[in-house]
Design a protein around this motif. Structure first.
Motif, short mmCIF file in Angstrom:
data_model
loop_
_atom_site.label_atom_id
_atom_site.label_comp_id
_atom_site.label_asym_id
_atom_site.label_seq_id
_atom_site.Cartn_x
_atom_site.Cartn_y
_atom_site.Cartn_z
N GLY A 113 19.87 47.92 -111.05
CA GLY A 113 21.30 48.19 -110.98
C GLY A 113 21.61 49.67 -110.92
N LEU A 141 21.62 50.96 -107.44
CA LEU A 141 22.66 50.47 -106.54
C LEU A 141 23.99 51.15 -106.84
N SER A 142 24.89 51.05 -105.91
CA SER A 142 26.22 51.61 -106.13
C SER A 142 27.24 50.47 -106.12
N ALA A 185 27.11 46.41 -109.13
CA ALA A 185 25.69 46.79 -109.04
C ALA A 185 24.83 45.90 -109.94
N ARG A 186 25.28 45.75 -111.16
CA ARG A 186 24.46 44.96 -112.09
C ARG A 186 24.39 43.48 -111.69
N ARG A 194 24.58 42.32 -108.62
CA ARG A 194 23.65 42.21 -107.49
C ARG A 194 22.20 42.33 -107.98
N ALA A 195 21.99 43.21 -108.91
CA ALA A 195 20.64 43.35 -109.47
C ALA A 195 20.20 42.06 -110.16
N ASP A 209 24.52 48.43 -99.57
CA ASP A 209 25.87 48.78 -100.04
C ASP A 209 26.95 48.01 -99.29
#
Lengths: 183, 183
Positions: free
Chosen positions: A125, A128-129, A133-134, A136-137, A181
DNA sequence: GTCTATAAAGGGATAGAC
DNA sequence: GTCTATCCCTTTATAGAC
């Protein structure tokens, strides 16, 4: 030539740990008995207790090296991910398998797994932006778990028969779609 | 007004099955005891045996309705998939949870799961084109398992906190990348 | 250091009373 | 139909001999 006490001891310990990892990976915590571990290691059941004190402690020690596989440091995240997946699909260490095998039924294993996966989610996370983010992680992490389970623990035919390159090729755009992104 | 024997019997059976589903879903096969099921259902342990004969039989009966969730018929495959995922993430039936919870450690559950997943893979694979149709289907299926496990069984924070729409939005391109025709 | 013997608990299953 | 009582096996864990 005789071995010293310490040598014999640590030699036994290693064999017991190896046997334990194998059986925990194969059958999970509940179905693995101290007796079976001892038999597999060629030692006496009481010796296992002598060394590790309890079945739970044996499990912890057997598994501690490799919780649920992590290893996603910043960099080419996707490639690292695929690399990790590659490792997972070929030779995931027994300790990790044991962890995964038991994490749905053994409360302590579940806690360890949650913690390890949480760390991994945070790591991914952080790279990522975006607000999600979390999330998606977490999805990526879950996806990796799913593929690993399907392949290593459930032994689904198409996954077993596929080459790593094929899986790589198919999973890359999938992971990319999730990691790339976006709003 | 008294109930007939048959009525009382089937009423007990239903309550036992419900209790069993709940506990199997929560703890898995091994850690669920006949005694606990009986307590939860408010009946005597012996009665459970009387009705179902064995713990294994109780498990089979409790789970048989909904193996691992299927439901991917041709059509807008991806949307169906997401729909199914939506169901999974909100209210997956206890029977399915019980199945998933136990499939890594209980051999019989593993067999059922493999069979059910195999059917699902075949169904999805039949809709796809290309030599690797079945492999892609297996990957999609594994992904769904992974997300479901992360959400329902491991209770990963980011997944628990996310709305279904968010997950939908993020997973759509991911599944699309895997299902969309390609070499 | 390793094994024998055994304790102690838990849980699946059965027989028979009610 | 349901409950009481109980058998019996498995398994973890311990105490102590060698």
């Amino acid at each position: 030539m005789n071995l010293s006490r310490a040598e014999r001891r640590s030699r036994s310990e290693r064999r017991i740990l190896e046997a334990a990892r194998g059986l925990f990976a194969e059958r999970g915590f509940e179905r693995t008995t101290i007796r079976a571990v001892a038999a597999e290691a060629g030692v006496d059941p009481a010796l296992v207790m002598q060394h590790f004190g309890s079945k739970q402690e044996l499990f912890s020690r057997a598994v501690q090296d490799a919780p649920v596989p992590e290893g996603a440091e910043p960099g080419d995240l996707i490639e690292r991910m695929l690399e990790t997946l590659g490792v997972k699909l070929s030779g995931l260490p027994p300790a990790s398998l044991a962890m995964m095998r038991s994490m749905l039924t053994h409360p302590e294993a579940a806690d360890s797994a949650r913690a390890a996966l949480g760390r991994q989610i945070d790591q991914v996370g952080a790279v990522l932006s975006g607000d999600d983010a979390r999330l998606r992680a977490a999805l990526v992490t879950s996806i990796m778990i799913g593929v690993t389970i399907g392949h290593q623990l459930l032994d689904l035919d198409p996954l077993r028969d596929a080459s790593q390159e094929e899986i790589d090729r198919l999973m890359r755009p999938c992971l990319l779609a999730l990691l790339h992104d976006q709003a």
